[in-house]
Write a protein that holds these residues in place. Sequence first.
Motif, PDB file in Angstrom:
ATOM      1  N   ALA A 478       0.804  -1.234   0.000  1.00  0.00           N
ATOM      2  CA  ALA A 478       0.000   0.000   0.000  1.00  0.00           C
ATOM      3  C   ALA A 478       0.834   1.280   0.000  1.00  0.00           C
ATOM      4  CB  ALA A 478      -0.976   0.023   1.176  1.00  0.00           C
ATOM      5  N   ASP A 479       2.150   1.175   0.113  1.00  0.00           N
ATOM      6  CA  ASP A 479       3.012   2.361   0.074  1.00  0.00           C
ATOM      7  C   ASP A 479       3.484   2.541  -1.375  1.00  0.00           C
ATOM      8  OD1 ASP A 479       4.840   4.395   0.343  1.00  0.00           O
ATOM      9  OD2 ASP A 479       5.846   3.519   2.087  1.00  0.00           O
ATOM     10  N   LEU A 480       2.660   3.170  -2.186  1.00  0.00           N
ATOM     11  CA  LEU A 480       2.960   3.258  -3.610  1.00  0.00           C
ATOM     12  C   LEU A 480       4.114   4.203  -3.905  1.00  0.00           C
ATOM     13  CD1 LEU A 480      -0.628   3.151  -5.149  1.00  0.00           C
ATOM     14  CD2 LEU A 480       1.000   1.287  -4.780  1.00  0.00           C
ATOM     15  N   LYS A 481       4.338   5.206  -3.063  1.00  0.00           N
ATOM     16  CA  LYS A 481       5.494   6.080  -3.256  1.00  0.00           C
ATOM     17  C   LYS A 481       6.790   5.297  -3.075  1.00  0.00           C
ATOM     18  CE  LYS A 481       7.664  10.347  -1.640  1.00  0.00           C
ATOM     19  NZ  LYS A 481       7.596  11.485  -0.672  1.00  0.00           N
ATOM     20  N   LYS A 482       6.845   4.493  -2.020  1.00  0.00           N
ATOM     21  CA  LYS A 482       8.033   3.674  -1.791  1.00  0.00           C
ATOM     22  C   LYS A 482       8.179   2.635  -2.898  1.00  0.00           C
ATOM     23  CE  LYS A 482      11.542   2.027   0.543  1.00  0.00           C
ATOM     24  NZ  LYS A 482      12.812   2.792   0.670  1.00  0.00           N
ATOM     25  N   ALA A 483       7.064   2.054  -3.336  1.00  0.00           N
ATOM     26  CA  ALA A 483       7.097   1.068  -4.409  1.00  0.00           C
ATOM     27  C   ALA A 483       7.712   1.669  -5.669  1.00  0.00           C
ATOM     28  CB  ALA A 483       5.689   0.546  -4.693  1.00  0.00           C
ATOM     29  N   GLN A 484       7.321   2.904  -5.995  1.00  0.00           N
ATOM     30  CA  GLN A 484       7.882   3.563  -7.171  1.00  0.00           C
ATOM     31  C   GLN A 484       9.390   3.756  -7.026  1.00  0.00           C
ATOM     32  OE1 GLN A 484       5.353   7.149  -7.469  1.00  0.00           O
ATOM     33  NE2 GLN A 484       4.895   6.471  -9.544  1.00  0.00           N
ATOM     34  N   GLU A 485       9.830   4.171  -5.844  1.00  0.00           N
ATOM     35  CA  GLU A 485      11.253   4.413  -5.622  1.00  0.00           C
ATOM     36  C   GLU A 485      12.058   3.134  -5.807  1.00  0.00           C
ATOM     37  OE1 GLU A 485      11.565   6.011  -1.727  1.00  0.00           O
ATOM     38  OE2 GLU A 485      10.590   7.926  -2.219  1.00  0.00           O
ATOM     39  N   GLU A 489      14.593   2.353  -8.982  1.00  0.00           N
ATOM     40  CA  GLU A 489      15.999   2.087  -8.648  1.00  0.00           C
ATOM     41  C   GLU A 489      16.459   0.761  -9.241  1.00  0.00           C
ATOM     42  OE1 GLU A 489      18.840   1.398  -4.687  1.00  0.00           O
ATOM     43  OE2 GLU A 489      16.753   2.012  -4.463  1.00  0.00           O
ATOM     44  N   GLU A 490      15.624  -0.267  -9.115  1.00  0.00           N
ATOM     45  CA  GLU A 490      16.032  -1.574  -9.648  1.00  0.00           C
ATOM     46  C   GLU A 490      16.071  -1.584 -11.171  1.00  0.00           C
ATOM     47  OE1 GLU A 490      15.116  -6.341  -9.782  1.00  0.00           O
ATOM     48  OE2 GLU A 490      13.691  -5.052  -8.724  1.00  0.00           O
ATOM     49  N   LEU A 491      15.059  -1.015 -11.815  1.00  0.00           N
ATOM     50  CA  LEU A 491      15.039  -0.998 -13.273  1.00  0.00           C
ATOM     51  C   LEU A 491      16.249  -0.259 -13.833  1.00  0.00           C
ATOM     52  CD1 LEU A 491      11.256  -0.358 -14.091  1.00  0.00           C
ATOM     53  CD2 LEU A 491      12.513  -2.519 -14.149  1.00  0.00           C
ATOM     54  N   GLU A 492      16.600   0.852 -13.235  1.00  0.00           N
ATOM     55  CA  GLU A 492      17.763   1.596 -13.719  1.00  0.00           C
ATOM     56  C   GLU A 492      19.057   0.822 -13.479  1.00  0.00           C
ATOM     57  OE1 GLU A 492      17.288   5.331 -11.719  1.00  0.00           O
ATOM     58  OE2 GLU A 492      16.072   6.184 -13.356  1.00  0.00           O
ATOM     59  N   LYS A 493      19.093   0.047 -12.395  1.00  0.00           N
ATOM     60  CA  LYS A 493      20.280  -0.777 -12.143  1.00  0.00           C
ATOM     61  C   LYS A 493      20.401  -1.868 -13.198  1.00  0.00           C
ATOM     62  CE  LYS A 493      22.740  -3.190  -8.442  1.00  0.00           C
ATOM     63  NZ  LYS A 493      22.732  -3.565  -6.997  1.00  0.00           N
ATOM     64  N   TYR A 535       3.084   2.304 -11.301  1.00  0.00           N
ATOM     65  CA  TYR A 535       4.043   1.532 -12.098  1.00  0.00           C
ATOM     66  C   TYR A 535       4.246   2.171 -13.469  1.00  0.00           C
ATOM     67  CZ  TYR A 535       5.043  -2.500  -9.126  1.00  0.00           C
ATOM     68  OH  TYR A 535       5.522  -3.319  -8.140  1.00  0.00           O
ATOM     69  N   GLU A 536       3.178   2.630 -14.069  1.00  0.00           N
ATOM     70  CA  GLU A 536       3.274   3.194 -15.423  1.00  0.00           C
ATOM     71  C   GLU A 536       4.144   4.443 -15.452  1.00  0.00           C
ATOM     72  OE1 GLU A 536      -1.161   1.426 -16.387  1.00  0.00           O
ATOM     73  OE2 GLU A 536      -0.888   3.588 -16.056  1.00  0.00           O
ATOM     74  N   GLU A 537       4.117   5.230 -14.391  1.00  0.00           N
ATOM     75  CA  GLU A 537       4.980   6.404 -14.327  1.00  0.00           C
ATOM     76  C   GLU A 537       6.454   5.995 -14.373  1.00  0.00           C
ATOM     77  OE1 GLU A 537       3.960   8.654 -10.882  1.00  0.00           O
ATOM     78  OE2 GLU A 537       1.935   9.174 -11.599  1.00  0.00           O
ATOM     79  N   VAL A 538       6.767   4.882 -13.726  1.00  0.00           N
ATOM     80  CA  VAL A 538       8.149   4.393 -13.749  1.00  0.00           C
ATOM     81  C   VAL A 538       8.483   3.824 -15.121  1.00  0.00           C
ATOM     82  CG1 VAL A 538       9.779   2.779 -12.708  1.00  0.00           C
ATOM     83  CG2 VAL A 538       8.090   3.938 -11.274  1.00  0.00           C
ATOM     84  N   PHE A 539       7.586   3.035 -15.701  1.00  0.00           N
ATOM     85  CA  PHE A 539       7.839   2.482 -17.039  1.00  0.00           C
ATOM     86  C   PHE A 539       8.201   3.598 -18.015  1.00  0.00           C
ATOM     87  CE2 PHE A 539       4.400  -0.967 -16.136  1.00  0.00           C
ATOM     88  CZ  PHE A 539       5.241  -1.584 -15.233  1.00  0.00           C
ATOM     89  N   ASP A 540       7.428   4.669 -17.975  1.00  0.00           N
ATOM     90  CA  ASP A 540       7.606   5.748 -18.942  1.00  0.00           C
ATOM     91  C   ASP A 540       8.901   6.517 -18.718  1.00  0.00           C
ATOM     92  OD1 ASP A 540       5.165   5.015 -19.989  1.00  0.00           O
ATOM     93  OD2 ASP A 540       4.038   6.618 -18.993  1.00  0.00           O
ATOM     94  N   ALA A 541       9.507   6.347 -17.546  1.00  0.00           N
ATOM     95  CA  ALA A 541      10.725   7.100 -17.218  1.00  0.00           C
ATOM     96  C   ALA A 541      12.006   6.307 -17.460  1.00  0.00           C
ATOM     97  CB  ALA A 541      10.676   7.540 -15.749  1.00  0.00           C
ATOM     98  N   ALA A 544      14.841   1.511 -21.003  1.00  0.00           N
ATOM     99  CA  ALA A 544      14.986   0.082 -21.298  1.00  0.00           C
ATOM    100  C   ALA A 544      13.666  -0.673 -21.240  1.00  0.00           C
ATOM    101  CB  ALA A 544      15.986  -0.552 -20.324  1.00  0.00           C
ATOM    102  N   VAL A 545      12.644  -0.103 -20.579  1.00  0.00           N
ATOM    103  CA  VAL A 545      11.360  -0.789 -20.468  1.00  0.00           C
ATOM    104  C   VAL A 545      10.648  -0.715 -21.816  1.00  0.00           C
ATOM    105  CG1 VAL A 545       9.104  -0.818 -19.353  1.00  0.00           C
ATOM    106  CG2 VAL A 545      11.157  -0.355 -18.006  1.00  0.00           C
ATOM    107  N   ILE A 546      10.433  -1.894 -22.430  1.00  0.00           N
ATOM    108  CA  ILE A 546       9.811  -1.944 -23.754  1.00  0.00           C
ATOM    109  C   ILE A 546       8.528  -2.772 -23.724  1.00  0.00           C
ATOM    110  CG2 ILE A 546      11.898  -1.450 -25.056  1.00  0.00           C
ATOM    111  CD1 ILE A 546      10.719  -5.043 -24.845  1.00  0.00           C
ATOM    112  N   GLY A 547       7.942  -2.920 -22.529  1.00  0.00           N
ATOM    113  CA  GLY A 547       6.692  -3.651 -22.477  1.00  0.00           C
ATOM    114  C   GLY A 547       6.124  -3.744 -21.083  1.00  0.00           C
ATOM    115  N   GLU A 548       4.797  -3.843 -21.020  1.00  0.00           N
ATOM    116  CA  GLU A 548       4.085  -3.981 -19.759  1.00  0.00           C
ATOM    117  C   GLU A 548       2.975  -5.010 -19.941  1.00  0.00           C
ATOM    118  OE1 GLU A 548       1.265  -0.125 -19.738  1.00  0.00           O
ATOM    119  OE2 GLU A 548       3.377   0.355 -20.152  1.00  0.00           O
ATOM    120  N   GLN A 549       3.096  -6.120 -19.241  1.00  0.00           N
ATOM    121  CA  GLN A 549       2.078  -7.164 -19.265  1.00  0.00           C
ATOM    122  C   GLN A 549       1.602  -7.384 -17.835  1.00  0.00           C
ATOM    123  OE1 GLN A 549       3.914 -10.520 -21.337  1.00  0.00           O
ATOM    124  NE2 GLN A 549       3.175  -9.759 -23.291  1.00  0.00           N
ATOM    125  N   MET A 550       0.464  -6.769 -17.542  1.00  0.00           N
ATOM    126  CA  MET A 550      -0.088  -6.811 -16.189  1.00  0.00           C
ATOM    127  C   MET A 550      -0.421  -8.247 -15.796  1.00  0.00           C
ATOM    128  SD  MET A 550      -3.779  -5.409 -15.012  1.00  0.00           S
ATOM    129  CE  MET A 550      -4.538  -6.044 -13.517  1.00  0.00           C
TER     130      MET A 550
END
Length: 593
Positions: A478-485, A489-493, A535-541, A544-550
């Motif tokens: 339920a902490d979506l701000k922390k989830a985004q962070e 961080e992991e995707l960029e790594k 999640y979509e805000e992170v994908f768009d930023a 390297a993210v070239i797809g989203e399959q919920m």
Amino acid sequence: MLVMRESRTRDCRILNGMWRFYPDLDHTAEAEEIWRDALPGSQQCAVPASVNDLFTDPRIRHHVGLYFYERMVLVPGTWDQSVILRCGSATHEARVWVNGQEVGDHRGGYLPVEVDITDHVTPGEVFRLTIAVDNRLYQDSIPPGEVVQQDDGTWRQDYRHDFFNYAGLHRSVALWSRPRTYLHDVTITTSYSGSTGVVSWSADFSEAPASIQIKVLDHRDVSVIAESEGSSGQVEIPHVRLWTPGIGGLYDLEISAYDEAGQLLDCHREPFGVREVAVEGMQFLINGEPFYFTGFGMHEDHETLGKGHSDAHMLQDFELLSWIGANSLRTSHYPYSDEFMDYCDEHGIVVIDETAAVGLNWAIAGGIVGDEVGATFTPGHVDDKTQATHKDHIAELIQRDKNRPSVVMWSIANEPDTAVPEAREYFAPLVEWTRSLDATRPVGFTNVMFAPAGVDTVSDLFDVLMLNRYYGWYAHIADLKKAQEVLREELEKWQDMLHKPIIMTEYGADTVAGLHSVHNVPFSEEFQVAYLKAYEEVFDAVPAVIGEQMWNFADFQTKFGIARIDGNRKGAFTRDRRPKAAATHLRQRWTTR
């Protein structure tokens, strides 16, 4: 093995319907060899369908062991060729008898069972067909499991995948006629330059015919586009119609074999599409154009049917995929039916084709509900026997689906334990094996959140990184701000480490349809939408993210437990295909990209 298709030399009799049925509840059938005579009792079962949801007797639903099916079958008197029994799938193992004599078996619940019964039947006469389906999973199965005998003598099936272990004859059963000299296999590869397509083929026959004629036909009107001859070669298609996501664009390769007198021996039409797939840097290219995956991980799962195939239910699902703007899917977590894959080929739906290697992780089940500790890659858990079965399963999947233009990537496992060094020894040979069987498609697997960047030991072996992440749900709930962070961080790594394309193949939150709250309370429809937006805000930023399959297309049945109340409820649609608020949100995002 080729998908069986009717032609000038091949005929088919579908055997679906009500079969005599006998669940081996007391585990005495093998000792008594009940297949030698007609099955006892008068119970029946529908084919195709899962057994588990059809009967009111809980002993049948939860039975661990053998289920027997039987029916009388007439071989047409006009058939003077080989007679082949084919079942699209029998979960997880099948044994076949004709008039009480065993004629074949197959292990692996999501790929075809094919048995030549020519020597056991007579054209124009009736025979008794018996099929035993075994739903037991063992350490060396794909997926793996363990059968435990309980104190009262009953058996319990333990497994580590997070979907219900449905059993039965899940896909159509058919009787086929096939010539004695027949096309055993064909491999088709394609390319193009400008407006000219190039089609190469390599055909394998049971016996070498005197001559082989090749025609490329328009799939829509069967007009002849090009002609050639020989068991291998290539032809050009002028003004080629490329197979295109969202559109399709099929041709047929018609292969006709003749004897020395010029008599037709066998004829087979194999659909194909001209398209190219490539990974370049952080892009996934289809026909030279960057492709962004939108869609879902899915399940063959419906009320009453379980994992049984139904054309009507399949069509409804595809209509909903079109409505929501999905251009792709992953066959989580096993190969889907021939009919499903045919539809994807025909209509331009992009597929990540996955093996049934789910549950190769001894500490978890679907990421959340495991209760056993211990190493995954150790004798008696996931070991050399498991790897050998896994290798066979990859080979069967590629043999069945290698000519399908909709299949753009192989996924050889879902959420294995790749946080340990031993995973590399297990997976490196499987990646090499997959590429040796098909060098035209990228290879991937879906990475579990317990093996993040810097911990995972195998992802550099693969062409595309596929991630299953549930930050904001199983972690930082339920902490979506922390989830985004954490997610960013992991995707960029990953991006910095591998510089490879990333597809988010799973992300989601369980949601009870009709539960609403102004406070974005977990399990509410509002929270599910807020979760997706985060999640979509992170994908768009992250480039390297070239797809989203919920995760997931629709709610589906799982094992019962404290974490699962009437199944997994992460669907954008309910199990009976009613849209949640998330479906409307995804439709708006995906149809306006």
